[in-house]
Design a protein around this motif. Sequence first.
Motif, PDB file in Angstrom:
ATOM      1  N   ARG A  51       0.839  -1.205   0.000  1.00  0.00           N
ATOM      2  CA  ARG A  51       0.000   0.000   0.000  1.00  0.00           C
ATOM      3  C   ARG A  51       0.871   1.251   0.000  1.00  0.00           C
ATOM      4  NH1 ARG A  51      -3.257  -2.720   3.745  1.00  0.00           N
ATOM      5  NH2 ARG A  51      -2.544  -1.413   5.477  1.00  0.00           N
ATOM      6  N   LEU A  52       1.944   1.231   0.786  1.00  0.00           N
ATOM      7  CA  LEU A  52       2.836   2.387   0.804  1.00  0.00           C
ATOM      8  C   LEU A  52       3.604   2.499  -0.509  1.00  0.00           C
ATOM      9  CD1 LEU A  52       4.005   4.783   2.331  1.00  0.00           C
ATOM     10  CD2 LEU A  52       5.743   3.235   3.288  1.00  0.00           C
ATOM     11  N   VAL A  53       4.068   1.367  -1.033  1.00  0.00           N
ATOM     12  CA  VAL A  53       4.783   1.376  -2.316  1.00  0.00           C
ATOM     13  C   VAL A  53       3.899   1.955  -3.418  1.00  0.00           C
ATOM     14  CG1 VAL A  53       5.741  -0.107  -4.132  1.00  0.00           C
ATOM     15  CG2 VAL A  53       6.382  -0.485  -1.733  1.00  0.00           C
ATOM     16  N   LYS A  54       2.612   1.609  -3.403  1.00  0.00           N
ATOM     17  CA  LYS A  54       1.684   2.114  -4.423  1.00  0.00           C
ATOM     18  C   LYS A  54       1.450   3.613  -4.259  1.00  0.00           C
ATOM     19  CE  LYS A  54      -3.007   1.356  -6.238  1.00  0.00           C
ATOM     20  NZ  LYS A  54      -3.507   2.723  -6.013  1.00  0.00           N
ATOM     21  N   LYS A  55       1.373   4.087  -3.021  1.00  0.00           N
ATOM     22  CA  LYS A  55       1.093   5.493  -2.776  1.00  0.00           C
ATOM     23  C   LYS A  55       2.301   6.398  -3.041  1.00  0.00           C
ATOM     24  CE  LYS A  55      -3.234   5.577  -1.534  1.00  0.00           C
ATOM     25  NZ  LYS A  55      -4.216   6.341  -2.349  1.00  0.00           N
ATOM     26  N   THR A  56       3.496   5.831  -2.977  1.00  0.00           N
ATOM     27  CA  THR A  56       4.696   6.662  -3.086  1.00  0.00           C
ATOM     28  C   THR A  56       4.811   7.374  -4.437  1.00  0.00           C
ATOM     29  OG1 THR A  56       5.880   5.388  -1.412  1.00  0.00           O
ATOM     30  CG2 THR A  56       7.219   6.632  -2.977  1.00  0.00           C
ATOM     31  N   PRO A  57       4.687   6.682  -5.583  1.00  0.00           N
ATOM     32  CA  PRO A  57       4.724   7.429  -6.854  1.00  0.00           C
ATOM     33  C   PRO A  57       3.579   8.427  -6.971  1.00  0.00           C
ATOM     34  CG  PRO A  57       5.013   5.074  -7.233  1.00  0.00           C
ATOM     35  CD  PRO A  57       4.577   5.232  -5.813  1.00  0.00           C
ATOM     36  N   GLU A  58       2.412   8.094  -6.412  1.00  0.00           N
ATOM     37  CA  GLU A  58       1.286   9.033  -6.446  1.00  0.00           C
ATOM     38  C   GLU A  58       1.638  10.328  -5.716  1.00  0.00           C
ATOM     39  OE1 GLU A  58      -2.360   7.310  -5.059  1.00  0.00           O
ATOM     40  OE2 GLU A  58      -2.020   5.417  -6.095  1.00  0.00           O
ATOM     41  N   LEU A  59       2.374  10.201  -4.615  1.00  0.00           N
ATOM     42  CA  LEU A  59       2.771  11.385  -3.863  1.00  0.00           C
ATOM     43  C   LEU A  59       3.679  12.282  -4.707  1.00  0.00           C
ATOM     44  CD1 LEU A  59       2.800  12.838  -1.050  1.00  0.00           C
ATOM     45  CD2 LEU A  59       4.856  11.505  -0.544  1.00  0.00           C
ATOM     46  N   PHE A  60       4.659  11.677  -5.371  1.00  0.00           N
ATOM     47  CA  PHE A  60       5.581  12.471  -6.183  1.00  0.00           C
ATOM     48  C   PHE A  60       4.918  13.033  -7.435  1.00  0.00           C
ATOM     49  CE2 PHE A  60       8.601  10.120  -3.578  1.00  0.00           C
ATOM     50  CZ  PHE A  60       9.530  11.099  -3.288  1.00  0.00           C
ATOM     51  N   ASP A  61       3.824  12.397  -7.872  1.00  0.00           N
ATOM     52  CA  ASP A  61       3.109  12.866  -9.064  1.00  0.00           C
ATOM     53  C   ASP A  61       2.151  14.014  -8.766  1.00  0.00           C
ATOM     54  OD1 ASP A  61       4.404  11.095 -10.709  1.00  0.00           O
ATOM     55  OD2 ASP A  61       2.802   9.583 -10.688  1.00  0.00           O
ATOM     56  N   LEU A  62       2.010  14.400  -7.495  1.00  0.00           N
ATOM     57  CA  LEU A  62       1.166  15.550  -7.180  1.00  0.00           C
ATOM     58  C   LEU A  62       1.701  16.800  -7.877  1.00  0.00           C
ATOM     59  CD1 LEU A  62       0.600  15.124  -3.311  1.00  0.00           C
ATOM     60  CD2 LEU A  62      -1.087  14.741  -5.132  1.00  0.00           C
ATOM     61  N   PRO A  63       0.831  17.745  -8.213  1.00  0.00           N
ATOM     62  CA  PRO A  63       1.317  19.002  -8.792  1.00  0.00           C
ATOM     63  C   PRO A  63       2.306  19.680  -7.840  1.00  0.00           C
ATOM     64  CG  PRO A  63      -1.082  18.853  -8.951  1.00  0.00           C
ATOM     65  CD  PRO A  63      -0.636  17.710  -8.080  1.00  0.00           C
ATOM     66  N   LEU A  64       3.261  20.395  -8.407  1.00  0.00           N
ATOM     67  CA  LEU A  64       4.296  21.026  -7.599  1.00  0.00           C
ATOM     68  C   LEU A  64       3.700  21.909  -6.516  1.00  0.00           C
ATOM     69  CD1 LEU A  64       7.272  21.611  -6.997  1.00  0.00           C
ATOM     70  CD2 LEU A  64       7.183  23.424  -8.732  1.00  0.00           C
ATOM     71  N   GLU A 127      -5.262  15.478   2.103  1.00  0.00           N
ATOM     72  CA  GLU A 127      -5.906  14.160   2.008  1.00  0.00           C
ATOM     73  C   GLU A 127      -6.793  14.054   0.773  1.00  0.00           C
ATOM     74  OE1 GLU A 127      -7.070  10.221   3.129  1.00  0.00           O
ATOM     75  OE2 GLU A 127      -5.400  11.487   3.790  1.00  0.00           O
ATOM     76  N   THR A 128      -7.389  15.164   0.361  1.00  0.00           N
ATOM     77  CA  THR A 128      -8.257  15.100  -0.830  1.00  0.00           C
ATOM     78  C   THR A 128      -7.438  14.923  -2.103  1.00  0.00           C
ATOM     79  OG1 THR A 128      -8.245  17.509  -1.112  1.00  0.00           O
ATOM     80  CG2 THR A 128      -9.973  16.565   0.290  1.00  0.00           C
ATOM     81  N   ALA A 129      -6.168  15.327  -2.068  1.00  0.00           N
ATOM     82  CA  ALA A 129      -5.309  15.189  -3.243  1.00  0.00           C
ATOM     83  C   ALA A 129      -4.740  13.781  -3.369  1.00  0.00           C
ATOM     84  CB  ALA A 129      -4.166  16.207  -3.188  1.00  0.00           C
ATOM     85  N   ILE A 130      -4.559  13.093  -2.233  1.00  0.00           N
ATOM     86  CA  ILE A 130      -3.999  11.738  -2.240  1.00  0.00           C
ATOM     87  C   ILE A 130      -4.660  10.948  -1.113  1.00  0.00           C
ATOM     88  CG2 ILE A 130      -1.952  12.525  -0.936  1.00  0.00           C
ATOM     89  CD1 ILE A 130      -0.380  10.286  -2.469  1.00  0.00           C
ATOM     90  N   PRO A 131      -5.908  10.525  -1.319  1.00  0.00           N
ATOM     91  CA  PRO A 131      -6.660   9.830  -0.260  1.00  0.00           C
ATOM     92  C   PRO A 131      -5.955   8.559   0.198  1.00  0.00           C
ATOM     93  CG  PRO A 131      -8.103  10.442  -2.099  1.00  0.00           C
ATOM     94  CD  PRO A 131      -6.699  10.686  -2.551  1.00  0.00           C
ATOM     95  N   GLY A 132      -5.903   8.380   1.508  1.00  0.00           N
ATOM     96  CA  GLY A 132      -5.345   7.159   2.073  1.00  0.00           C
ATOM     97  C   GLY A 132      -3.853   7.162   2.267  1.00  0.00           C
ATOM     98  N   PHE A 133      -3.183   8.237   1.856  1.00  0.00           N
ATOM     99  CA  PHE A 133      -1.717   8.234   1.966  1.00  0.00           C
ATOM    100  C   PHE A 133      -1.269   8.198   3.426  1.00  0.00           C
ATOM    101  CE2 PHE A 133       2.163  10.621   2.844  1.00  0.00           C
ATOM    102  CZ  PHE A 133       3.074   9.824   2.176  1.00  0.00           C
ATOM    103  N   ARG A 134      -1.816   9.084   4.248  1.00  0.00           N
ATOM    104  CA  ARG A 134      -1.365   9.147   5.637  1.00  0.00           C
ATOM    105  C   ARG A 134      -1.581   7.806   6.331  1.00  0.00           C
ATOM    106  NH1 ARG A 134      -2.653  13.661  10.409  1.00  0.00           N
ATOM    107  NH2 ARG A 134      -1.670  12.455  12.098  1.00  0.00           N
TER     108      ARG A 134
END
Length: 365
Positions: A51-64, A127-134
């Motif tokens: 779950r963390l591995v999947k969320k990690t690229p999503e975090l870096f893909d957020l807009p600057l 949280e709305t930009a990357i739900p479930g990350f925390r």
Amino acid sequence: MTFSTIPLLDYSQSLSPSTKPDFLLSLRHAIVNVGFFYLVNHPIDSDVQQRLVKKTPELFDLPLEKKLEIEMINSKHFLGYSRLQAETTARKADYREQFDFATELPAPGPDEPLYHNIRGPNQWPDETAIPGFRQALEDYLAAIDPLADAFQILIAEALDLPPKALQPYFDVPSRHKMKLIKYPPPPQSTAEAATTQGVGPHKDSEFLTFLLQATPHPGLEVQNKAGEWVPAPPVAGSLVVNIGRALEAITGGVCTATTHRVSLAPQNFIDAQGSALGPRFSIPVFQGMSLDLSSENISLEIPAHIRDLVRDEKVRSDAEATFNSMFRGRIGEGTLIHRVTSHQDVGRRWYPEILAWALGEYEPK
């Protein structure tokens, strides 16, 4: 003797009375002679990891602009987002982008020592930009915690110390720091790539590091005592565990904090079929010791037969220098200086006097 491979330890052996002695012998070899080992069959649930591995690229893909909302420069606790090449190692910029998180703790009070600012609240992405990350990150840290606690005991036993000999040197609750790191493919120019470091040669500062290599890229390299770089490529289902300077220091050099780096050689971004692998992602967790630890409250009596395993005088002198440097005050003071010099933008904003002193102190004379 120097090493040419990284040992592999099976954590499940530590759980059975019949196999634990063999595990402790293997652990002793790893921490005394190598400083690194792969750990397989560890207790961290693969679903929690993935779950963390999947969320990690999503975090870096957020807009600057979303990432900059939690930029590290906003945190006196050195937590949050660092842009590409914002961190330095060995006085050279690292070609990586990263987020720093830690065990969620309240900010210290105004009467506490300044170095207690190492602890504090995280900056969390929207949280709305990357739900479930925390939740994914906190679940992973919660899973690391009992494993880290277990190694406080296992390392003591591997050194023929009482099982609880190391426990007084840790904060309660435990404090761990995590980095989520993205290494982009290197610059296209061959000349530029040759001088680009993912992270430069260094030794970690804390007790132990538990590294999850989240993608199949090689690139992690460990330096043996002959000065040769030994590759530590990903091994399926493993964590890479390595010794930090704090453990080396309190054991007088018996445990070895080993120099390592991340190479961005172009071939490390291509698979066996010649296809591009894309960015490399890495997730280390650093097991912290008590920030208030100092030489006057360390009383480890390492048995003579264990001390005698280390005959390398350079290792002994390095450990003594590290001990004197880290423990001339409190370990938290040394940690704060290290963070200020690694993240100089944060240092300039929150700790300008410490940064100026540290750069003056460590500039080549």
